[in-house]
Design a protein around this motif. Structure first.
Motif, short mmCIF file in Angstrom:
data_model
loop_
_atom_site.label_atom_id
_atom_site.label_comp_id
_atom_site.label_asym_id
_atom_site.label_seq_id
_atom_site.Cartn_x
_atom_site.Cartn_y
_atom_site.Cartn_z
N LEU A 29 0.82 -1.21 0.00
CA LEU A 29 0.00 0.00 0.00
C LEU A 29 0.86 1.26 0.00
CD1 LEU A 29 -2.99 -0.77 2.40
CD2 LEU A 29 -3.09 -0.20 -0.03
N HIS A 30 1.95 1.22 0.75
CA HIS A 30 2.84 2.39 0.81
C HIS A 30 3.45 2.67 -0.56
CE1 HIS A 30 5.63 5.29 2.53
NE2 HIS A 30 6.63 4.67 1.88
N GLY A 31 3.93 1.60 -1.22
CA GLY A 31 4.52 1.76 -2.54
C GLY A 31 3.50 2.23 -3.56
N LEU A 32 2.28 1.71 -3.45
CA LEU A 32 1.21 2.11 -4.37
C LEU A 32 0.88 3.58 -4.21
CD1 LEU A 32 -1.04 1.59 -6.40
CD2 LEU A 32 -2.46 0.76 -4.50
N LYS A 33 0.74 4.04 -2.99
CA LYS A 33 0.41 5.44 -2.75
C LYS A 33 1.51 6.37 -3.25
CE LYS A 33 -2.71 4.84 1.21
NZ LYS A 33 -2.97 5.16 2.62
N GLY A 77 -8.79 -0.24 -8.83
CA GLY A 77 -9.88 0.69 -8.53
C GLY A 77 -9.43 2.13 -8.56
N ALA A 78 -8.21 2.37 -8.02
CA ALA A 78 -7.68 3.74 -7.98
C ALA A 78 -7.39 4.27 -9.38
CB ALA A 78 -6.41 3.77 -7.13
N LEU A 79 -6.92 3.39 -10.29
CA LEU A 79 -6.50 3.83 -11.62
C LEU A 79 -7.61 3.80 -12.65
CD1 LEU A 79 -3.03 2.04 -11.89
CD2 LEU A 79 -3.43 4.50 -11.72
N PHE A 80 -8.44 2.76 -12.61
CA PHE A 80 -9.39 2.54 -13.69
C PHE A 80 -10.85 2.67 -13.29
CE2 PHE A 80 -5.63 -0.21 -14.36
CZ PHE A 80 -5.10 0.41 -15.47
N GLY A 81 -11.10 2.91 -11.99
CA GLY A 81 -12.48 3.00 -11.54
C GLY A 81 -13.07 1.63 -11.28
N VAL A 82 -14.30 1.60 -10.79
CA VAL A 82 -14.91 0.35 -10.36
C VAL A 82 -15.16 -0.60 -11.53
CG1 VAL A 82 -16.93 -0.70 -9.28
CG2 VAL A 82 -15.96 1.40 -8.32
N VAL A 179 -11.65 -3.57 -5.37
CA VAL A 179 -11.60 -2.56 -6.42
C VAL A 179 -12.33 -1.30 -5.98
CG1 VAL A 179 -12.39 -1.98 -8.75
CG2 VAL A 179 -11.33 -4.19 -8.32
N ASN A 180 -13.48 -1.47 -5.39
CA ASN A 180 -14.25 -0.32 -4.89
C ASN A 180 -13.48 0.43 -3.81
OD1 ASN A 180 -16.85 1.23 -4.73
ND2 ASN A 180 -16.80 0.43 -2.64
N ALA A 181 -12.79 -0.33 -2.94
CA ALA A 181 -11.98 0.31 -1.89
C ALA A 181 -10.87 1.14 -2.51
CB ALA A 181 -11.39 -0.75 -0.96
N GLY A 182 -10.37 0.70 -3.67
CA GLY A 182 -9.30 1.44 -4.33
C GLY A 182 -9.69 2.83 -4.76
N ILE A 188 -7.32 4.25 3.13
CA ILE A 188 -6.90 2.90 3.50
C ILE A 188 -5.47 2.93 4.03
CG2 ILE A 188 -6.54 0.54 2.68
CD1 ILE A 188 -8.49 1.12 0.44
N ASP A 189 -5.27 2.44 5.24
CA ASP A 189 -3.93 2.34 5.82
C ASP A 189 -3.42 0.90 5.84
OD1 ASP A 189 -3.68 5.09 6.38
OD2 ASP A 189 -4.98 4.83 8.13
N GLU A 190 -4.34 -0.05 5.97
CA GLU A 190 -4.00 -1.46 5.97
C GLU A 190 -5.02 -2.21 5.12
OE1 GLU A 190 -1.36 -2.72 7.36
OE2 GLU A 190 -0.70 -0.99 8.55
N MET A 191 -4.57 -3.34 4.52
CA MET A 191 -5.49 -4.13 3.72
C MET A 191 -6.64 -4.66 4.57
SD MET A 191 -4.48 -4.06 0.60
CE MET A 191 -5.31 -5.44 -0.18
N ALA A 192 -6.37 -4.87 5.85
CA ALA A 192 -7.41 -5.37 6.75
C ALA A 192 -8.55 -4.38 6.93
CB ALA A 192 -6.80 -5.71 8.12
N ASP A 193 -8.29 -3.10 6.62
CA ASP A 193 -9.34 -2.09 6.74
C ASP A 193 -10.49 -2.33 5.77
OD1 ASP A 193 -7.75 -0.89 8.62
OD2 ASP A 193 -6.93 0.61 7.25
#
Length: 235
Positions: A29-33, A77-82, A179-182, A188-193
């Motif tokens: 997640l850190h690398g993605l952000k 989700g962040a790049l292409f939408g739902v 995808v929706n979470a993206g 989002i801080d953790e995948m568990a969120d």
């Protein structure tokens, strides 16, 4: 056909190559952000090319059981939408799963089946009868690791086509959640969120629904057969 030792070497080399090239940093997640702004710039310049590269990398990562594939689902989700994110990930994850499944089957199934033939007979019978139900339940609840399902199913006698379409259908609800979470990546801080206990329970109920429907159908059939028998026996 590629010989087993060579295939194993290729898989290990591909996995190691992705790791040595620091591609694994994008699977956090850190690398993605940190990289999201650059990805969005590429998307504005070459949207189709970025989608194709993303699709191919996802297939490779899924086939190699690379850690952090779930982060790529969020990235979609962040790049292409739902909608487009769901389409890309749904097909890429299913194709990657089939490749991992086929690799496990080719490399290990014959050895495992021969060595544990008598012990696996009940497993083989159960998979022949209810393999699609087992796989659907495992896929729809995102608790059992993705790679482990691919490996274990590759050791069984489930058909390739059944594995593909059940996997794609079973992973769809979980894929949609990630995808929706993206689309709300900043929150989002953790995948568990992403997965709350309530969502897990809902997915579990959805996973066992086919079993309940099957049992209900069998019960109805049994009752109908019994009623017909009683009608025939009644003078």
């Amino acid at each position: 056909m590629i010989k087993k030792p060579l295939l194993l070497i290729i898989l290990i080399a591909a996995f190691a190559g992705m790791w040595l090239l620091d591609i694994h940093q994008l699977f956090t997640l850190h690398g993605l952000k940190d990289s999201l702004q650059q990805f969005e710039l590429w998307q504005a310049q070459q949207p189709l090319l970025l989608a194709l590269v993303f699709f191919l990398i996802y297939i490779l990562a899924a086939a190699l059981s690379f850690p952090g594939v779930g982060v790529m689902t969020v990235a979609a989700g962040a790049l292409f939408g739902v909608v487009w994110g769901l389409v890309l990930v749904s097909f890429a994850s299913s194709v990657g799963a089939v490749l991992a499944f086929l690799s496990a089957r080719y490399l290990f199934r014959d050895t495992v089946q021969q060595r544990f033939n008598s012990r696996l007979q009940k497993v083989n019978d159960g998979m022949a009868r209810d393999g699609a139900f087992y796989l659907f339940t495992l896929r729809i609840v995102p608790v059992v690791p993705f790679f482990l399902i691919n490996l274990l199913m590759g050791l069984t006698r489930i058909r390739i086509w059944t594995f593909y379409w059940v996997s794609q259908l079973g992973m769809l609800p979980g894929t949609l959640l990630y995808v929706n979470a993206g689309t709300q990546l900043a929150a989002i801080d953790e995948m568990a969120d992403i997965l709350s206990p309530g969502l897990l329970v809902s997915l579990l109920l959805l996973g066992i629904f086919p079993w309940l429907a099957k049992k209900l159908g069998q019960k109805i059939t049994t009752l109908q057969t019994r009623n017909r028998s009683e009608e025939i026996a009644t003078p």
